[in-house]
Structure formats: C-alpha cells, structure tokens
Write a protein that holds these residues in place. Sequence first.
Motif, PDB file in Angstrom:
ATOM      1  N   LYS A   1       0.819  -1.212   0.000  1.00  0.00           N
ATOM      2  CA  LYS A   1       0.000   0.000   0.000  1.00  0.00           C
ATOM      3  C   LYS A   1       0.849   1.257   0.000  1.00  0.00           C
ATOM      4  CE  LYS A   1      -3.468   2.605   2.602  1.00  0.00           C
ATOM      5  NZ  LYS A   1      -4.399   2.620   3.768  1.00  0.00           N
ATOM      6  N   TYR A   2       1.837   1.294   0.906  1.00  0.00           N
ATOM      7  CA  TYR A   2       2.576   2.540   1.112  1.00  0.00           C
ATOM      8  C   TYR A   2       3.859   2.645   0.284  1.00  0.00           C
ATOM      9  CZ  TYR A   2      -0.567   3.135   5.086  1.00  0.00           C
ATOM     10  OH  TYR A   2      -1.688   3.280   5.879  1.00  0.00           O
ATOM     11  N   GLN A   3       4.409   1.527  -0.170  1.00  0.00           N
ATOM     12  CA  GLN A   3       5.634   1.544  -0.971  1.00  0.00           C
ATOM     13  C   GLN A   3       5.439   0.645  -2.199  1.00  0.00           C
ATOM     14  OE1 GLN A   3       8.185   3.466  -0.358  1.00  0.00           O
ATOM     15  NE2 GLN A   3       7.562   4.184   1.672  1.00  0.00           N
ATOM     16  N   PRO A   4       4.573   1.032  -3.122  1.00  0.00           N
ATOM     17  CA  PRO A   4       4.236   0.149  -4.257  1.00  0.00           C
ATOM     18  C   PRO A   4       5.409  -0.134  -5.193  1.00  0.00           C
ATOM     19  CG  PRO A   4       3.291   2.341  -4.553  1.00  0.00           C
ATOM     20  CD  PRO A   4       3.798   2.287  -3.147  1.00  0.00           C
ATOM     21  N   ASP A   5       6.468   0.660  -5.131  1.00  0.00           N
ATOM     22  CA  ASP A   5       7.638   0.406  -5.982  1.00  0.00           C
ATOM     23  C   ASP A   5       8.596  -0.612  -5.366  1.00  0.00           C
ATOM     24  OD1 ASP A   5       6.980   2.164  -8.086  1.00  0.00           O
ATOM     25  OD2 ASP A   5       7.627   3.871  -6.872  1.00  0.00           O
ATOM     26  N   LEU A   6       8.314  -1.000  -4.130  1.00  0.00           N
ATOM     27  CA  LEU A   6       9.163  -1.971  -3.441  1.00  0.00           C
ATOM     28  C   LEU A   6       8.603  -3.371  -3.662  1.00  0.00           C
ATOM     29  CD1 LEU A   6      11.589  -2.200  -1.419  1.00  0.00           C
ATOM     30  CD2 LEU A   6       9.876  -2.166   0.418  1.00  0.00           C
ATOM     31  N   ALA A   7       9.480  -4.322  -3.993  1.00  0.00           N
ATOM     32  CA  ALA A   7       9.018  -5.689  -4.236  1.00  0.00           C
ATOM     33  C   ALA A   7       9.955  -6.689  -3.571  1.00  0.00           C
ATOM     34  CB  ALA A   7       8.938  -5.971  -5.735  1.00  0.00           C
ATOM     35  N   LEU A   8       9.379  -7.798  -3.163  1.00  0.00           N
ATOM     36  CA  LEU A   8      10.118  -8.862  -2.495  1.00  0.00           C
ATOM     37  C   LEU A   8       9.833 -10.172  -3.208  1.00  0.00           C
ATOM     38  CD1 LEU A   8      11.812  -9.859  -0.032  1.00  0.00           C
ATOM     39  CD2 LEU A   8       9.649 -10.159   1.183  1.00  0.00           C
ATOM     40  N   LYS A   9      10.894 -10.892  -3.568  1.00  0.00           N
ATOM     41  CA  LYS A   9      10.727 -12.143  -4.298  1.00  0.00           C
ATOM     42  C   LYS A   9      11.539 -13.246  -3.641  1.00  0.00           C
ATOM     43  CE  LYS A   9      11.379 -14.216  -8.883  1.00  0.00           C
ATOM     44  NZ  LYS A   9      11.886 -13.976 -10.267  1.00  0.00           N
TER      45      LYS A   9
END
Length: 516
Positions: A185-193
């Motif tokens: 929600k707050y950091q949509p450019d952050l991703a975890l894989k």
Amino acid sequence: KIIACMMLGKTTAEALGTSAAPFKDVPAGSTFAGYIAYCVESGLIDGYADGTFRPQNTLTGFAFLKMLLTALGYDSAIEGYTGTNWTANVASRAIEAGLTKGNENFVGTRAATREEACLYAVNALKATLVEYENKGTDVTVNGATVAIGASKPTYVTSNIHDAATSINDATDNVKNGWTVEFAEKYQPDLALKDTTDDFGRPAHTWTWKKAEIGTYVDFDLMVAEYTTAVTGREVYDVLGSRVVDEYSMDIYFDGETDENVVGSANFFDVGDINRNNRDDLNSTGDGVLTQVFVDPNAGRDGEATIAVINTYLAKAADDYDDRTEDLDLDVYAIDERGNSGNYYKNVDRTVDDDESFKVELEDFAMIEDASKGDFFLVTVADGAVQTMVAPEVLEGVSISSFSRTKYVTVDGTQYDYADTAEYKYGDLDQYDNSNLKDLTYNVYLDEYGYLIGLEQVEEVNNYLFLTGLDTNTSNLGSRTADANVIFMSGDMQTVSVDMRKSSDSLSDGTYSNGIV
C-alpha cells in the motif's frame, strides 16, 4: 521519522513541516516536528495527558511496536494498547504479526536499539494490513444506552493483482482476495521475491522500481550449521526421517550441483544422508561452512537444502588499479574445470598453483587500499568471487610443535589446518629438515580460526656476517674453528664453528674464510 518514511517515502517525509507545535515540548521548527505531527494526525501516537511528547525519553521496544501496530491498522483503544497490561497486548499481537521475527532475545521493556528498530520496521513492511468492519458504538434505545462492541480486525484484501502481490501473494480464503501488506500500500515500488542466492541457499531479493537492492539469505529456514566435518548420520538426525523421505532435497557445493563439475571427491548426494552413515560427508571439513535449510511450505511436499561453502585464501597479484578500479587475485586450492568458468575445490600441497580472479571496487570497497601481496579470504560461486574479508594473521611467530598436514602450535595454541589450506608450497608442510628454533612464520587463519595458509618469513636474527675463520693447524682443526662474526645488531663476537656441518669445503678438505 522511520514510520513517516515508511508511509510516505523518504523524500516526501523529509519535506514535512508544521506551522504549529504538535506538543508544547516539541517546537514547530524542531528537526522532528514534521514527523511527529504527521504521526499524531495519522493516529499513531498520542503523547502524554499533560500535552507533552517528551522526546528526550528512552523509546522502549514495546512503545515502538505499538506505533508499528497502529500503522498496520490496529486500533489502540480497541486492542488495549493503553492502560494496564498494554505491553502484554502489544507483545502478543506483535509476535503474531511477525514484527519481532529475527530477534530471539526480544525484551520489550528495554530501549529499542537502532538495529532492533530497523528489524521491526522491515518486518512491518512485510506484515499484512488490517481493518475493522466496525469499531464499536453506543446506541440509545428508549433512553437506554447500549454499547456495541467493535468487530475483530480482519486482513485488508484486494482483487487487483499488481497492487497486492509485490510483497506477498497469499490469499485470504474468507474474503477471496490477495492480502495487502504494508509495503504494497505505502511503498508500491518496493518488491520482495523468494529466490536462491549464488550458493543455492533460500533467499529473498528486494527490488525498488525493478532495480535490485540486494539478495539476503532466509536464515529463518536454517536448521543447522557446521564449520567442521559432518557425518551423514548427523545431518539425518537434524532433518528427521520425514524430511529425508518425503521432501525434495538439493545439495550445492559452492553453488554447483553437477557431480561432473563438483568432482566426485567433493560430492555427496541424498543417499549419503542416512542413519547408518557415520562417515564424514565429502567436502565437509574444518573451515568448510555447511548450512542446512528446511522449508515446509516450498514446493509440493516441502524442500530441504544443503549448501557447502568453502573459504579460500587469496593473494593480490598486483596493486589495486585506480584506472580500472579493480584488483587481480590469485586464489589457492581451487581449479577451473577446463575453460568452462566452473570452479571446484582442489587441494594440492605438492605444487604452487592458483587460479586468477578479478574483483571490482563497486563490489568490494576494501580493495581500494590493497597492495600486491596482500591476503584475503574469499568464497567463490557462479564463476566469481562472492565474498571477501581480511584474514587474521599471526606475524613472525615461531612454531613449537606440529603434525604435518594436520596442525601447528604457536604460543601454546594449536591451529588445525583448514580443509582448503594450500598456501604456501615449500613452507606449509615441509618442516622435517628445519630447525624450528631458527625459523619464523606468518600464519594465516580463516574466519573460523583454522590455519588456511603459512609462509616462512626472514627474521633479522636468523643471519650474521662472517668476517674471518681460523681453522688452526691442530688435529682438531678440521673439526672446529674460531670465527669472527658480526650480528645484525652490530655486535661482533668470536664463536666456535663445527666444521663437520659446513656446507662447503675446499677439495683438499680444508676450509676457506667466508664459506660455512
């Protein structure tokens, strides 16, 4: 400030300002006034009843976790985060939400360290947001007031794939949607894989706007770790029969799985993991890091991973190159298989051999001050150096005892050989014809305290200058002689020389000055 940056992003958060003092002890122009005002307006903090915030006070772990929980959507009044027993309520919910994961020694009444605050914040990024169907209300019927309690918090969900799967793609069976994590929600450019690192270990890769931040091993899945040889029985006992029999299992050697690449001398497979195998598993040994991971939720039936990681001694082949910003290394006890770019452990203490690697400043900042002949400890996978640290060096020491290929003793401490000890041929194992009292060595230790390299060094007190030799003419003349010598300290003395131990003599059996 941490929470404001998490919710708004660093740039926006740092631009926060306020025209009015959020608390009477927090002036409007103070450094943190904007962050504090934002958290007050967001309902994350309340301050004290007397209108103060008391910013100079110590922030406990419980207090910081309370802020994070409210940022996740938990209502402080409903959940009992105020009043008596508030710490117990915060602790139970924080643990349930996974906020303290990674801190086995959590004590919430102590001041939160920066490290702990960062850990809890990262865990919050991965935690699921919650909401309430209703937060409770008072209803008046025929003059009587009835209090209707708040509903229980439920996960926030979304049916929009790209907005709810960048951190966690779990679904909520009740709401039939993907759960929405804080960062989604707050950091949509952050991703975890979920992924594996270069050594095959289960890991996470974080990206920001699709640019990789870093890959980090998931140590929460690690069930055992060894830096000595380990038997098939020991690993079997750690995993248990169900994991061995039912889970899929991958075994990596410096990131490789193919026996033809690893080499049969280094290879073991799943069949060697059994209760009857009391032999050491190939490639495990002193100074070899063997890590065992179990993930019951991976794959169809769960997955187990064993990663064998060798540490190698490396020497700078030249000075650091300022122009190209790189450093050439000679790495010992490792060989390339043909020209394949695949490397495997190969310890041969009978020859001087090494493999060349190039490391770059952008990957290893420590090389900027490196000079030719400097030593490092490295790990290698995927055809490249993966980690690099300085070894501990015992400089100019004497060896009081030894067992060839096994250990040396220095100042009463025994240093066993690391499995990859190969440097330096001619010094490492050949003590037999040497007088240890006359020699000094540099001993290189790996990060686990094992000897990974050894070289003889020249000490000034090992030498003297012979200015003259008097062989006399007596019958003893051919056996002993008086010699005038100058020591490196500058002292001059007359000493007796046993001529029978001379390395050179004239053809007639006499001795010439200067030849001993």
